[in-house]
Design a protein around this motif. Structure first.
Motif, PDB file in Angstrom:
ATOM      1  N   GLY A   7      38.538  37.930  39.851  1.00 37.58           N
ATOM      2  CA  GLY A   7      38.560  39.370  39.591  1.00 37.58           C
ATOM      3  C   GLY A   7      38.743  40.238  40.815  1.00 37.58           C
ATOM      4  O   GLY A   7      38.406  41.431  40.776  1.00 37.58           O
ATOM      5  N   SER A   8      39.247  39.686  41.912  1.00 39.76           N
ATOM      6  CA  SER A   8      39.466  40.489  43.124  1.00 39.76           C
ATOM      7  C   SER A   8      40.321  41.707  42.822  1.00 39.76           C
ATOM      8  O   SER A   8      41.313  41.624  42.091  1.00 39.76           O
ATOM      9  CB  SER A   8      40.161  39.650  44.198  1.00 39.76           C
ATOM     10  N   ILE A   9      39.925  42.834  43.406  1.00 41.05           N
ATOM     11  CA  ILE A   9      40.729  44.038  43.272  1.00 41.05           C
ATOM     12  C   ILE A   9      40.924  44.681  44.644  1.00 41.05           C
ATOM     13  O   ILE A   9      40.127  44.483  45.559  1.00 41.05           O
ATOM     14  CB  ILE A   9      40.110  45.067  42.301  1.00 41.05           C
ATOM     15  N   CYS A  10      41.997  45.444  44.758  1.00 41.65           N
ATOM     16  CA  CYS A  10      42.255  46.276  45.928  1.00 41.65           C
ATOM     17  C   CYS A  10      42.249  47.730  45.467  1.00 41.65           C
ATOM     18  O   CYS A  10      42.480  48.022  44.292  1.00 41.65           O
ATOM     19  CB  CYS A  10      43.601  45.936  46.561  1.00 41.65           C
ATOM     20  N   PHE A  11      42.021  48.627  46.412  1.00 45.86           N
ATOM     21  CA  PHE A  11      41.998  50.061  46.120  1.00 45.86           C
ATOM     22  C   PHE A  11      43.082  50.750  46.940  1.00 45.86           C
ATOM     23  O   PHE A  11      43.043  50.724  48.172  1.00 45.86           O
ATOM     24  CB  PHE A  11      40.628  50.655  46.443  1.00 45.86           C
ATOM     25  N   PHE A  12      44.027  51.386  46.247  1.00 44.55           N
ATOM     26  CA  PHE A  12      45.131  52.081  46.912  1.00 44.55           C
ATOM     27  C   PHE A  12      44.924  53.581  46.788  1.00 44.55           C
ATOM     28  O   PHE A  12      44.756  54.115  45.688  1.00 44.55           O
ATOM     29  CB  PHE A  12      46.457  51.684  46.277  1.00 44.55           C
ATOM     30  N   ILE A  13      44.902  54.253  47.925  1.00 46.84           N
ATOM     31  CA  ILE A  13      44.771  55.715  47.973  1.00 46.84           C
ATOM     32  C   ILE A  13      46.151  56.249  48.341  1.00 46.84           C
ATOM     33  O   ILE A  13      46.517  56.330  49.519  1.00 46.84           O
ATOM     34  CB  ILE A  13      43.694  56.127  48.993  1.00 46.84           C
ATOM     35  N   ALA A  14      46.930  56.578  47.334  1.00 50.57           N
ATOM     36  CA  ALA A  14      48.351  56.854  47.529  1.00 50.57           C
ATOM     37  C   ALA A  14      48.602  58.049  48.431  1.00 50.57           C
ATOM     38  O   ALA A  14      49.472  58.003  49.308  1.00 50.57           O
ATOM     39  CB  ALA A  14      49.028  57.056  46.172  1.00 50.57           C
TER      40      ALA A  14
END
Length: 214
Positions: A137-144
């Motif tokens: 369930g790894s996730i990344c967070f993108f702050i566009a």
């Protein structure tokens, strides 16, 4: 000029990168992956003059989650966010590798995030990117709007996350990086779970995933 700020604090024996993200105009913060030193991170928030409003977890390994309870002792109402496929890792010490810490550690988040979901907290909009491979369930967070990616243990400077732990999958992490992270703008700054920051453009040239041929 943007008032967005991100502070990096390596914590614990493994030097896990914890991040405190905030906008100076709001004096609120998001803590990402509070490693093993929750009290230290609380003190850092006080020094920065920000109030933590949420804890974001990129994945459930012990070195990224052991500080959660200590942060919650100071801020009992703070909510914990994690990927929707990471519940098993967070709830099983044999999978999150915490079995050697007094019988193990388990954690149940308040909110489970879905792939592609956008969430705005403390004036910052995060896009959730599910990147299985290091864990299920790894996730990344993108702050566009700031061209910032919090990549957890999926993508590192000229490297990638280990897949020899429970639930790890090398083919999946390679696919996650290629199909979901390498398509981001090349100027995107990448803040990984360990080590120095990098950019997507740099990794497109020097990362072994970019050179790997199936």
């Amino acid at each position: 000029m943007s008032d967005f700020r991100i502070k990096t604090y390596p914590v614990g024996q493994i030097g896990t990168n914890c991040y405190i993200l905030y906008r100076e105009s709001l004096q609120e913060a998001i803590i990402v992956d509070p490693g093993a030193q929750g009290g230290y991170l609380v003190e850092k928030c006080k020094e920065l003059g920000v109030m933590p409003k949420a804890i974001f977890l990129t994945h459930g390994h012990f070195d990224h989650i052991l500080g959660v309870d200590e942060v919650k002792r100071w801020y009992p109402d703070i909510k914990i966010y994690a990927g929707e496929h990471e519940k098993m890792t967070l709830m099983d010490p044999s999978i999150n590798l915490s079995g050697g810490f007094g019988g193990g550690y388990t954690l149940l988040p308040d909110v489970f995030l879905k792939d592609g979901e956008s969430i705005t907290l403390s004036g910052i909009t995060f896009q959730v990117i599910h990147t299985p491979g290091h864990t299920r369930g790894s996730i990344c967070f993108f702050i566009a709007d700031e061209e910032v990616l919090i990549s957890g243990d999926t993508l590192f400077l000229e490297s990638l996350g280990r897949t020899d732990f429970p639930m790890g999958d090398q083919s999946l992490i390679i696919r996650s990086i290629r199909e979901k992270l390498f398509v981001l703008p090349e100027d995107t700054l990448v803040y990984p779970g360990h080590g120095d920051k990098t950019t997507i453009g740099h990794e497109l040239v020097y990362n072994p995933v970019a050179l790997y041929r199936e």
